[in-house]
Design an enzyme around this catalytic site. Structure first.
Site, PDB file in Angstrom:
ATOM      1  N   LYS A   1      43.254  39.936  44.636  1.00 61.69           N
ATOM      2  CA  LYS A   1      42.841  40.436  43.319  1.00 61.69           C
ATOM      3  C   LYS A   1      44.063  40.893  42.529  1.00 61.69           C
ATOM      4  CE  LYS A   1      38.310  41.814  45.031  1.00 61.69           C
ATOM      5  NZ  LYS A   1      37.520  42.857  45.696  1.00 61.69           N
TER       6      LYS A   1
ATOM      7  N   ASP B   1      32.951  46.377  38.905  1.00 56.23           N
ATOM      8  CA  ASP B   1      32.168  45.879  40.038  1.00 56.23           C
ATOM      9  C   ASP B   1      30.669  45.875  39.721  1.00 56.23           C
ATOM     10  OD1 ASP B   1      33.372  44.974  42.387  1.00 56.23           O
ATOM     11  OD2 ASP B   1      33.936  47.004  43.012  1.00 56.23           O
TER      12      ASP B   1
ATOM     13  N   GLN C   1      37.371  49.049  46.939  1.00 51.08           N
ATOM     14  CA  GLN C   1      36.942  47.987  47.852  1.00 51.08           C
ATOM     15  C   GLN C   1      35.905  48.511  48.847  1.00 51.08           C
ATOM     16  OE1 GLN C   1      37.801  44.755  47.567  1.00 51.08           O
ATOM     17  NE2 GLN C   1      36.577  44.160  49.313  1.00 51.08           N
TER      18      GLN C   1
HETATM   19  N1  GUN Z   1      33.477  43.959  49.202  1.00 50.46           N
HETATM   20  C1  GUN Z   1      32.976  42.690  49.246  1.00 50.46           C
HETATM   21  N2  GUN Z   1      32.779  42.235  47.998  1.00 50.46           N
HETATM   22  C2  GUN Z   1      33.153  43.207  47.153  1.00 50.46           C
HETATM   23  C3  GUN Z   1      33.187  43.325  45.728  1.00 50.46           C
HETATM   24  O1  GUN Z   1      32.798  42.431  44.976  1.00 50.46           O
HETATM   25  N3  GUN Z   1      33.656  44.499  45.255  1.00 50.46           N
HETATM   26  C4  GUN Z   1      34.063  45.507  46.046  1.00 50.46           C
HETATM   27  N4  GUN Z   1      34.495  46.629  45.483  1.00 50.46           N
HETATM   28  N5  GUN Z   1      34.030  45.439  47.365  1.00 50.46           N
HETATM   29  C5  GUN Z   1      33.587  44.291  47.906  1.00 50.46           C
END
Ligand code: GUN
Length: 293
Positions: free
Chosen positions: A51, A118, A95
């Site tokens: 990311k 998110d 995350q």
């Molecule tokens: N863990 C797995 N997918 C995601 C996501 O799209 N966002 C976040 N913050 N954590 C994740």
């Protein structure tokens, strides 16, 4: 059988992002994303790195906080509050999943909903249910919907079966598919680990979204001829013949399912690249809404 390339569609989304970033740059604005990781789960680390890298490639401002597994709830909340107040940051992502001692729901509620790229904050969950376009939709289901649209799959009136009921994928996916408009207007069934006779339900599906988290779970016997299958799974399975010692497989037993499908997404190269692309897109949306540009 059509293989829906997430890599290709993500490229298109990122091209749109680049155009918007240039427009904003002309107005002296640079969208900024902060990604917070607590602990050292290898898969989460890999996601956070990619990311951060994608942000930098696009010319977004990117801040990465890698905090130790011993970080307390209060310390994590302090980081979130600092990012909420930082005018250079328009998107905040913590995350998931954090270590067990962290109250994840409380952390999500602490994020400014205007920066919640998110789409996990209760305000944004509500906005999705209300079909309010100012809200943020979780990146993975948003990417799945975009794949269906770009691949020319008609969702209107289709029976879509979502397997999985998580707040990250299953629930928002179901809401998107049943919402009015392109990529929506479907008749939606949500199946999960407690569903009785899953196959009887999935065999009625025109579209299956598999978000189970178990490698190769969805078999040929679960799928009718001509179905469209979106595989959300990213599972590491041991493979000593590869230097890394593992390979990535989806939730779908691809080799047996693909021949029955009208269209299917591969793993890797399907939903994965879309998640990051939609995160970039959500960060730009947050920036535009916050700055009014
Ligand atoms: N863990 C797995 N997918 C995601 C996501 O799209 N966002 C976040 N913050 N954590 C994740």
């Amino acid at each position: 059988m059509q293989i829906i390339s997430g890599t290709e569609v993500a490229g298109k989304v990122l091209t749109e992002c680049t155009a918007q970033i240039s427009e904003l740059a002309a107005a002296g604005i640079r969208p900024g994303l902060a990604v917070v990781l607590v602990g050292d789960d290898p898969a989460s680390r890999a996601y956070v790195r990619s990311k951060d890298k994608k942000c930098r490639d696009l010319g977004l401002h990117s801040v990465k906080h890698e905090l130790p597994a011993t970080t307390t709830q209060e310390e994590l909340l302090a980081v979130v509050r600092e990012l909420n107040a930082d005018p250079a940051i328009h998107g905040i992502l913590v995350q998931s999943p954090p270590p067990a001692h962290i109250d994840e729901a409380a952390v999500v509620r602490a994020i400014d909903p205007a920066k919640d790229v998110d789409g996990f904050h209760p305000i944004n969950v509500a906005k999705l249910a209300l079909e309010d376009p100012t809200g943020f939709v979780p990146c993975t289901p948003l990417g799945c919907q975009r794949l269906l649209i770009e691949a020319g799959i008609e969702t209107k009136g289709a029976h879509a079966v979502v397997i999985g009921r998580s707040m990250i994928v299953g629930k928002p996916m179901a809401l998107l598919l049943m919402a009015k408009g392109p990529g929506g207007d479907a008749t939606v069934t949500v199946a999960h680990s407690r569903t009785r006779d899953l196959g009887a339900i999935t065999r009625q599906a025109d579209i299956i979204v598999a978000a189970i988290g178990r490698p190769g779970f969805l078999k040929a016997e679960h799928v009718r001829e001509g179905a469209v299958v979106i595989d959300v799974g990213i599972n590491r399975v041991e493979d000593s013949s590869i230097e890394k010692g593992y390979r990535i497989v989806g939730d779908v037993a691809y080799d047996e399912v693909a021949p029955k499908c009208r269209a299917i997404t591969p793993v890797p190269g399907g939903v994965g690249p879309m998640t990051i692309a939609m995160l970039m897109s959500n960060t730009i949306k947050a920036c535009r809404q916050i700055t009014g540009k």
